[in-house]
Design a protein around this motif. Structure first.
Motif, PDB file in Angstrom:
ATOM      1  N   GLU A  30      29.626  43.108  33.544  1.00 38.49           N
ATOM      2  CA  GLU A  30      29.140  41.727  33.556  1.00 38.49           C
ATOM      3  C   GLU A  30      29.115  41.266  35.004  1.00 38.49           C
ATOM      4  O   GLU A  30      30.166  41.209  35.661  1.00 38.49           O
ATOM      5  CB  GLU A  30      30.060  40.809  32.737  1.00 38.49           C
ATOM      6  CG  GLU A  30      29.764  40.794  31.263  1.00 38.49           C
ATOM      7  CD  GLU A  30      30.579  39.739  30.531  1.00 38.49           C
ATOM      8  OE1 GLU A  30      30.156  39.365  29.424  1.00 38.49           O
ATOM      9  OE2 GLU A  30      31.639  39.322  31.024  1.00 38.49           O
ATOM     10  N   LEU A  31      27.938  40.922  35.504  1.00 35.18           N
ATOM     11  CA  LEU A  31      27.800  40.588  36.915  1.00 35.18           C
ATOM     12  C   LEU A  31      28.183  39.145  37.222  1.00 35.18           C
ATOM     13  O   LEU A  31      28.578  38.836  38.346  1.00 35.18           O
ATOM     14  CB  LEU A  31      26.362  40.833  37.374  1.00 35.18           C
ATOM     15  CG  LEU A  31      25.828  42.263  37.204  1.00 35.18           C
ATOM     16  CD1 LEU A  31      24.451  42.386  37.846  1.00 35.18           C
ATOM     17  CD2 LEU A  31      26.787  43.275  37.805  1.00 35.18           C
ATOM     18  N   LYS A  48      36.480  31.905  33.467  1.00 31.48           N
ATOM     19  CA  LYS A  48      35.484  31.518  34.473  1.00 31.48           C
ATOM     20  C   LYS A  48      36.123  31.028  35.773  1.00 31.48           C
ATOM     21  O   LYS A  48      35.445  30.902  36.780  1.00 31.48           O
ATOM     22  CB  LYS A  48      34.553  30.445  33.893  1.00 31.48           C
ATOM     23  CG  LYS A  48      33.670  30.970  32.781  1.00 31.48           C
ATOM     24  CD  LYS A  48      32.648  29.953  32.335  1.00 31.48           C
ATOM     25  CE  LYS A  48      31.770  30.536  31.236  1.00 31.48           C
ATOM     26  NZ  LYS A  48      30.732  29.594  30.767  1.00 31.48           N
ATOM     27  N   ASP A  49      37.417  30.731  35.718  1.00 33.07           N
ATOM     28  CA  ASP A  49      38.097  30.303  36.933  1.00 33.07           C
ATOM     29  C   ASP A  49      38.453  31.532  37.751  1.00 33.07           C
ATOM     30  O   ASP A  49      39.220  32.382  37.333  1.00 33.07           O
ATOM     31  CB  ASP A  49      39.372  29.527  36.581  1.00 33.07           C
ATOM     32  CG  ASP A  49      39.064  28.211  35.887  1.00 33.07           C
ATOM     33  OD1 ASP A  49      37.970  27.666  36.133  1.00 33.07           O
ATOM     34  OD2 ASP A  49      39.904  27.761  35.104  1.00 33.07           O
ATOM     35  N   GLY A  50      37.876  31.611  38.921  1.00 30.50           N
ATOM     36  CA  GLY A  50      38.148  32.755  39.778  1.00 30.50           C
ATOM     37  C   GLY A  50      36.929  33.120  40.590  1.00 30.50           C
ATOM     38  O   GLY A  50      35.834  32.607  40.371  1.00 30.50           O
ATOM     39  N   LYS A  51      37.121  34.015  41.517  1.00 31.53           N
ATOM     40  CA  LYS A  51      36.057  34.417  42.433  1.00 31.53           C
ATOM     41  C   LYS A  51      35.312  35.616  41.883  1.00 31.53           C
ATOM     42  O   LYS A  51      35.899  36.674  41.626  1.00 31.53           O
ATOM     43  CB  LYS A  51      36.662  34.749  43.798  1.00 31.53           C
ATOM     44  CG  LYS A  51      35.643  35.161  44.848  1.00 31.53           C
ATOM     45  CD  LYS A  51      36.340  35.531  46.142  1.00 31.53           C
ATOM     46  CE  LYS A  51      35.321  36.016  47.178  1.00 31.53           C
ATOM     47  NZ  LYS A  51      36.010  36.447  48.429  1.00 31.53           N
ATOM     48  N   GLU A  52      34.004  35.453  41.692  1.00 35.87           N
ATOM     49  CA  GLU A  52      33.202  36.588  41.254  1.00 35.87           C
ATOM     50  C   GLU A  52      33.015  37.556  42.410  1.00 35.87           C
ATOM     51  O   GLU A  52      33.001  37.164  43.584  1.00 35.87           O
ATOM     52  CB  GLU A  52      31.857  36.100  40.704  1.00 35.87           C
ATOM     53  CG  GLU A  52      32.023  35.245  39.464  1.00 35.87           C
ATOM     54  CD  GLU A  52      30.725  34.926  38.751  1.00 35.87           C
ATOM     55  OE1 GLU A  52      30.797  34.400  37.628  1.00 35.87           O
ATOM     56  OE2 GLU A  52      29.640  35.195  39.312  1.00 35.87           O
ATOM     57  N   PHE A  53      32.863  38.822  42.085  1.00 32.90           N
ATOM     58  CA  PHE A  53      32.821  39.860  43.108  1.00 32.90           C
ATOM     59  C   PHE A  53      31.586  39.724  44.004  1.00 32.90           C
ATOM     60  O   PHE A  53      30.578  39.122  43.622  1.00 32.90           O
ATOM     61  CB  PHE A  53      32.850  41.248  42.464  1.00 32.90           C
ATOM     62  CG  PHE A  53      31.580  41.609  41.735  1.00 32.90           C
ATOM     63  CD1 PHE A  53      30.537  42.243  42.389  1.00 32.90           C
ATOM     64  CD2 PHE A  53      31.422  41.303  40.386  1.00 32.90           C
ATOM     65  CE1 PHE A  53      29.363  42.569  41.732  1.00 32.90           C
ATOM     66  CE2 PHE A  53      30.251  41.627  39.719  1.00 32.90           C
ATOM     67  CZ  PHE A  53      29.214  42.259  40.390  1.00 32.90           C
ATOM     68  N   SER A  54      31.665  40.302  45.164  1.00 33.81           N
ATOM     69  CA  SER A  54      30.570  40.283  46.133  1.00 33.81           C
ATOM     70  C   SER A  54      29.846  41.627  46.140  1.00 33.81           C
ATOM     71  O   SER A  54      30.335  42.618  45.584  1.00 33.81           O
ATOM     72  CB  SER A  54      31.111  39.998  47.531  1.00 33.81           C
ATOM     73  OG  SER A  54      31.938  41.078  47.957  1.00 33.81           O
ATOM     74  N   TYR A  55      28.715  41.647  46.783  1.00 37.06           N
ATOM     75  CA  TYR A  55      27.974  42.900  46.936  1.00 37.06           C
ATOM     76  C   TYR A  55      28.813  43.937  47.680  1.00 37.06           C
ATOM     77  O   TYR A  55      28.808  45.123  47.337  1.00 37.06           O
ATOM     78  CB  TYR A  55      26.668  42.636  47.686  1.00 37.06           C
ATOM     79  CG  TYR A  55      25.907  43.882  48.080  1.00 37.06           C
ATOM     80  CD1 TYR A  55      25.421  44.758  47.109  1.00 37.06           C
ATOM     81  CD2 TYR A  55      25.674  44.179  49.428  1.00 37.06           C
ATOM     82  CE1 TYR A  55      24.718  45.900  47.469  1.00 37.06           C
ATOM     83  CE2 TYR A  55      24.966  45.323  49.788  1.00 37.06           C
ATOM     84  CZ  TYR A  55      24.496  46.174  48.816  1.00 37.06           C
ATOM     85  OH  TYR A  55      23.801  47.301  49.172  1.00 37.06           O
ATOM     86  N   ASP A  85      22.085  38.221  44.770  1.00 34.80           N
ATOM     87  CA  ASP A  85      22.164  39.599  45.249  1.00 34.80           C
ATOM     88  C   ASP A  85      21.979  40.608  44.112  1.00 34.80           C
ATOM     89  O   ASP A  85      22.325  41.785  44.267  1.00 34.80           O
ATOM     90  CB  ASP A  85      23.489  39.855  45.961  1.00 34.80           C
ATOM     91  CG  ASP A  85      24.711  39.575  45.074  1.00 34.80           C
ATOM     92  OD1 ASP A  85      24.529  39.178  43.903  1.00 34.80           O
ATOM     93  OD2 ASP A  85      25.844  39.743  45.570  1.00 34.80           O
ATOM     94  N   PHE A  86      21.423  40.169  42.978  1.00 40.13           N
ATOM     95  CA  PHE A  86      21.275  41.100  41.864  1.00 40.13           C
ATOM     96  C   PHE A  86      20.500  42.345  42.262  1.00 40.13           C
ATOM     97  O   PHE A  86      20.915  43.470  41.956  1.00 40.13           O
ATOM     98  CB  PHE A  86      20.583  40.437  40.662  1.00 40.13           C
ATOM     99  CG  PHE A  86      20.119  41.460  39.654  1.00 40.13           C
ATOM    100  CD1 PHE A  86      21.039  42.132  38.872  1.00 40.13           C
ATOM    101  CD2 PHE A  86      18.773  41.800  39.554  1.00 40.13           C
ATOM    102  CE1 PHE A  86      20.631  43.123  37.978  1.00 40.13           C
ATOM    103  CE2 PHE A  86      18.357  42.781  38.652  1.00 40.13           C
ATOM    104  CZ  PHE A  86      19.287  43.439  37.868  1.00 40.13           C
ATOM    105  N   SER A  91      19.699  47.903  43.074  1.00 44.27           N
ATOM    106  CA  SER A  91      19.025  48.928  43.892  1.00 44.27           C
ATOM    107  C   SER A  91      20.031  49.926  44.433  1.00 44.27           C
ATOM    108  O   SER A  91      19.751  51.135  44.498  1.00 44.27           O
ATOM    109  CB  SER A  91      18.263  48.266  45.045  1.00 44.27           C
ATOM    110  OG  SER A  91      17.224  47.449  44.558  1.00 44.27           O
ATOM    111  N   TYR A  92      21.203  49.441  44.811  1.00 45.91           N
ATOM    112  CA  TYR A  92      22.225  50.358  45.300  1.00 45.91           C
ATOM    113  C   TYR A  92      22.653  51.309  44.181  1.00 45.91           C
ATOM    114  O   TYR A  92      22.780  52.524  44.393  1.00 45.91           O
ATOM    115  CB  TYR A  92      23.437  49.602  45.830  1.00 45.91           C
ATOM    116  CG  TYR A  92      24.455  50.505  46.471  1.00 45.91           C
ATOM    117  CD1 TYR A  92      24.268  50.985  47.769  1.00 45.91           C
ATOM    118  CD2 TYR A  92      25.579  50.933  45.769  1.00 45.91           C
ATOM    119  CE1 TYR A  92      25.183  51.853  48.349  1.00 45.91           C
ATOM    120  CE2 TYR A  92      26.496  51.793  46.340  1.00 45.91           C
ATOM    121  CZ  TYR A  92      26.293  52.256  47.627  1.00 45.91           C
ATOM    122  OH  TYR A  92      27.194  53.129  48.200  1.00 45.91           O
TER     123      TYR A  92
END
Length: 350
Positions: A30-31, A48-55, A85-86, A91-92
């Motif tokens: 889940e992105l 939902k409380d928290g930092k979603e991951f980065s690229y 950044d989807f 793509s990566y």
């Protein structure tokens, strides 16, 4: 044997081997929890409380999955296209050789986005259609115009030779739309799948369950649509749940679970590696080894051949990971009754 059948048999042998040897064959990620719709039955409410991951955080995890032998990567949300950044992430992953499945409500797909999706060569783009009646669909998504946007996106993707799958979640008030949605999928050239497993929210709320069909409605649905009955082969009766056997689930906060439906946290990828979780988690090892003899109420049940029990539903709704899932019991009972009625008709020469 046809070549297609040979290929399928070979794939099933490989798939079973990955389960037998605990090889991570598929990861569901889940992105984001962000979504532009407000589907009334959506399970995504908590965490939902928290930092979603980065690229930058995503790349080493994708590398680790590759090194573990993972082949299939499912990206879902929330809404995946809510992330700026989807396409960097996707793509990566594609560049690392993953076969991608994308789950999206498709309302944010225009011509430019459809071109970028096509350039990923995904195995499929999956989207939910809740009714062929656009007013009903929009009422379920709580978003006016969502039906038209999703259908337009499906056509754009099909024009670019992208496989599209329409997923139809059957609920009390859209059950009459089944045939119309199936016909719509055929008209567009999309594949069609359906399910009636409405689940509770991941914050513990059971509010969405009011939309779920009961046993009699499930039975009527199968009969009225003359659908084939799911039935396990004899050698599959001990394989009650594949959670964690050859698959893993990752949240936007990088928490790791055996699957999307089983609320047993295994760890967090900001605190440790996925390889260590996969190899050493006591919780995961417990989940992997649940079999019929471990289920005191299920092992003596006569519905086993019709039952596709979900450990996640048993835990979330009935508070016992080793107990029966009442919902799956009702489905198995409905299918069993239909099978018995059909057999009686055959025996009576009708």
């Amino acid at each position: 044997m046809r070549e297609a059948d040979k290929g399928r048999d070979q794939y099933l042998r490989i798939y079973r081997k990955t389960m037998d040897n605990s090889i991570c064959f598929l990861a569901h990620w889940e992105l984001t929890y962000k979504c532009n719709l407000g589907c009334r039955h959506c399970y995504a409410a908590g965490r939902k409380d928290g930092k979603e991951f980065s690229y930058e955080e995503a790349r080493p995890i994708i590398d680790e999955l590759r090194d573990m032998g993972c082949l299939y990567l499912i990206f879902s949300g929330g809404e995946i296209l809510m992330r700026d950044d989807f396409f960097d992430i996707a793509s990566y992953a594609r560049g690392q050789g993953f076969a991608l499945r994308l789950m999206t409500n498709a309302t944010l797909i225009d011509e430019a986005v459809s071109e970028k999706i096509a350039s990923l060569y995904p195995l499929a783009v999956e989207t939910s259609i809740y009714a062929a009646d656009k007013d009903l669909h929009d009422a379920i998504t709580s978003s006016a115009g969502s039906f038209d946007k999703t259908i337009k996106a499906a056509r754009l993707l099909k024009e670019r030779n992208v496989r599209v799958i329409f997923k139809f979640l059957i609920m009390n008030d859209n059950i009459g739309e089944f045939r119309a949605v199936r016909s719509l999928a055929g008209e567009i050239g999309a594949d069609f799948v359906f399910d009636f497993c409405v689940v509770g929210k991941n914050d513990g709320s059971k509010a969405p369950l009011r939309y779920r069909l009961d046993k009699e409605k499930i039975k009527d649905f199968f009969i009225s649509n003359d659908l084939p009955l799911g039935k396990k082969e004899a050698d599959d009766e001990d394989l009650l749940c594949i959670a964690g056997l050859n698959n893993i689930f990752i949240t936007p906060h990088l928490d790791v679970y055996p699957c999307i439906g089983l609320d047993v946290k295994l760890g967090n990828l900001r605190e440790g590696s996925l390889k260590d979780i996969w190899r050493s988690s006591e919780e995961l090892n417990f989940v992997r080894n649940i079999n019929l003899p471990d289920l005191p109420k299920c092992k003596s049940c006569g519905l086993a051949q019709f039952c596709f029990r979900c450990s996640g539903i048993a835990l979330s709704e009935d508070n016992d990971i080793l107990g029966p899932s009442n919902f799956d019991c009702s489905v198995a009972a409905a299918v069993s009754e239909i099978a018995a009625e059909k057999e009686e008709l055959i025996n009576n020469g009708k």
